[in-house]
Scaffold this active site. Structure first.
Site, mmCIF file in Angstrom:
data_model
loop_
_atom_site.group_PDB
_atom_site.id
_atom_site.type_symbol
_atom_site.label_atom_id
_atom_site.label_comp_id
_atom_site.label_asym_id
_atom_site.label_seq_id
_atom_site.Cartn_x
_atom_site.Cartn_y
_atom_site.Cartn_z
ATOM 1 C CB SER A 123 -0.927 0.023 1.222
ATOM 2 O OG SER A 123 -0.173 -0.106 2.411
ATOM 3 C CG ASP A 173 -4.484 5.274 6.913
ATOM 4 O OD1 ASP A 173 -3.278 5.106 7.208
ATOM 5 O OD2 ASP A 173 -5.026 4.648 5.983
ATOM 6 C CG HIS A 212 -1.341 3.697 4.603
ATOM 7 N ND1 HIS A 212 -2.570 3.201 4.986
ATOM 8 C CD2 HIS A 212 -0.668 2.673 4.048
ATOM 9 C CE1 HIS A 212 -2.632 1.913 4.661
ATOM 10 N NE2 HIS A 212 -1.498 1.568 4.102
#
Ligand SMILES: *[C@@H]1O[C@H](CO)[C@@H](O)[C@H](O)[C@H]1NC(C)=O
Ligand SMILES: *[C@@H]1O[C@H](CO)[C@@H](O)[C@H](O)[C@H]1NC(C)=O
Ligand SMILES: *[C@@H]1O[C@H](CO)[C@@H](O)[C@H](O)[C@H]1NC(C)=O
Ligand SMILES: *[C@@H]1O[C@H](CO)[C@@H](O)[C@H](O)[C@H]1NC(C)=O
Length: 365
Positions: free
Chosen positions: A40, A330, A333
Site C-alpha cells: 500500500s 491514517d 499510512h
C-alpha cells in the site's frame, strides 16, 4: 509546503550537503520506463479491481487533497511515494495499475507507455501474507504479471530490444511491512524472529531472481519503516510509545536485504541497485516532527478514537483540518507531505539514507 532536498538534508543531519546541491536536477531521459511492485505504500489503485478486497482506499476521506479530491485507491490524502518518485524520475505521472491496462492486454505500443504499477495494498513477500482470501496481489503474482508485460514487449519490439528496454528501466519495490504485521500479530507462527527474517529474506531473493530472469537490472528498493510507530501499533503500547518488537523486525531486515542485493549483484554483473533505509529516514521524522514541519508525528489525521487510530479512514471518520501538520494520514499510512519527503530522500538523498547510490544515480547508471 514545498520540501526541497536541500532543506531536508540540511535540517536532518547536515550530511553530504555539497554533494546534494550538485546533484539536484532532473533524471536523464535514458530510462524508458518505471515498474513499481509492492504494498500500500506504492499502490495507485490495484485493489480497486479486486472484488471483495478489504484493503481498499477508493472512498473518502482518502484522496481529499488529490486533484479533484478523487479517492483513487491510494492510501493517502493525496499522492503517494510511487507518484512522487515517478515525477522525480521525469515521468509526467505515476505508471497506471496493471489491471487498468486490461491486465496487460492494452496496447503497450504507445509512446505514453512509461511503465506499470503492480503494487497491491496488504500484500507481502510471503504468499501467506494478506487478508487470507485472494483479495490482495502477493509479490509472487506481481512478478507473474510483469512476465505478461515482458512477453508482450518482446512480441512487438523483438526479444533483444525488449530486453534492453527492461534492463534500462527502473524497478521500484517497497514491501515487507505486512509480512511483519502478520508474523507479529498472528500468533500461529512458531518460528523465532531470526528464523522469520531469514525466511523473509530467502523468499525475497526468489522474487528478485525471478525479476532478474525476466530482464530487470535496475532495482530501487525501500526496506521497512519503523512500523511499530504507526498509530495503530502504538495502541498496543500502554504508554502509546512505539511497539519496539515490530521496529526490531524492521531494523533486522534492512541489513539482510543489503547483503542479499550485494550477493545478487555478484551473480548478475550488470545489475545495479539502490536501497533506501526506510527505517532511518522515517524514525528521524518521528523523533523530530517539528524539524520537518509536522506538528504531529504520532497520531493519524483521519480515523477515530485514541490517536485517531482505533478505526480506519472512512467517510464518517474524524478528519484533521490541516493534513500537512501530520506525518500519518491514517492508522498505517503517511500523509502526502510525508510521502513526498520520503520520495525526495530516496531520489536524491545521501548514502546515510540511500545506498550505495540513490534512485537518481540508479536511473542514470
Ligand atoms: C483482470 O484480472 C482480474 C483479477 O484477476 C479479473 O477480475 C478481471 O476480470 C480481469 N480483467 C480483464 C480485462 O481481463
Ligand atoms: C496510451 O496508453 C495510455 C495509458 O498508458 C492511454 O491512456 C492512452 O489512451 C493510450 N493511447 C493510445 C493512442 O492508445
Ligand atoms: C495473540 O496473542 C495476544 C496476547 O498474547 C492476543 O491479545 C491476541 O488477540 C492474539 N492474536 C491472535 C490473532 O490470536
Ligand atoms: C512502549 O513505549 C516506550 C516509550 O514510550 C518504550 O520504552 C517501551 O519499550 C514500549 N513498549 C513496548 C512493549 O514496545
Amino acid at each position: 509546503m514545498e520540501i526541497t532536498t536541500r532543506s531536508f538534508v540540511l535540517s536532518l543531519a547536515g550530511i553530504g550537503v555539497m554533494v546534494m546541491v550538485m546533484m539536484i536536477g532532473s533524471a536523464e531521459a535514458t530510462m524508458p520506463a518505471v515498474f513499481v511492485l509492492g504494498d500500500s505504500t506504492v499502490d495507485v489503485g490495484t485493489n480497486n479491481f479486486l472484488t471483495g478486497s478489504v484493503d481498499r482506499a477508493d472512498f473518502p476521506h482518502n484522496g481529499i487533497d488529490f486533484p479533484g479530491s478523487k479517492a483513487t485507491g491510494r492510501f493517502s490524502n493525496g499522492h503517494n511515494i510511487a507518484d512522487f518518485l515517478a515525477k522525480q524520475l521525469g515521468l509526467e505521472m505515476s505508471p497506471p495499475p496493471f489491471f487498468a491496462l486490461g491486465n496487460g492486454t492494452a496496447p503497450l505500443k504507445n509512446s505514453s507507455f512509461k511503465g506499470v504499477n503492480f503494487a497491491s495494498g496488504g500484500s507481502g513477500i510471503l504468499d501467506t501474507t494478506g487478508d487470507g482470501v485472494k483479495t490482495v496481489v502477493p509479490l509472487s503474482e506481481q512478478v507473474q504479471q510483469l512476465s505478461t508485460i515482458s512477453s508482450r514487449l518482446a512480441s512487438f519490439k523483438g526479444a533483444e530490444t525488449a530486453a534492453e528496454y527492461l534492463a534500462t528501466s527502473v524497478f521500484i519495490i517497497s514491501i515487507g511491512s505486512n509480512d511483519m504485521f502478520h508474523y507479529y500479530h498472528d500468533n500461529s507462527s512458531s518460528s523465532s524472529k531470526e528464523q522469520f527474517i531469514s525466511q523473509l529474506t530467502a523468499t525475497y531473493q526468489q522474487h528478485l531472481k525471478n525479476l532478474l530472469k525476466l530482464g530487470a537490472r535496475k532495482f530501487g528498493i525501500a526496506t521497512v519503516a519503523p512500523i511499530g510507530c504507526c498509530p495503530s501499533q502504538r495502541l498496543f503500547n500502554r504508554t502509546l510509545g512505539c511497539l519496539e518488537e515490530l521496529n526490531d523486525l524492521a531494523l533486522a531486515f534492512h541489513p539482510r536485504v543489503t547483503q542479499l542485493m550485494y550477493k545478487l549483484s555478484s551473480e548478475y554483473h550488470d545489475m545495479k541497485f539502490s536501497i533506501g533505509n526506510a527505517f532511518l529516514m522515517t524514525i528521524n521524522v518521528i523523533n523530530h516532527p517539528n524539524r520537518f514541519g509536522f506538528k504531529d508525528g504520532g497520531g493519524a489525521c483521519c480515523g477515530q478514537g485514541a490517536l485517531n487510530a482505533q478505526a480506519p479512514c472512512t467517510p464518517t471518520a474524524s478528519l484533521c483540518p490541516i493534513r500537512d501538520d501530520y506525518l500519518f494520514w491514517d492508522l498505517f499510512h503517511p500523509t502526502q507531505k510525508a510521502a513526498q519527503l520520503a520520495a525526495v530522500t530516496l531520489y536524491s538523498g545521501p548514502p546515510f539514507f540511500v545506498a550505495p547510490i540513490n534512485f537518481k544515480q540508479l536511473a542514470e547508471a
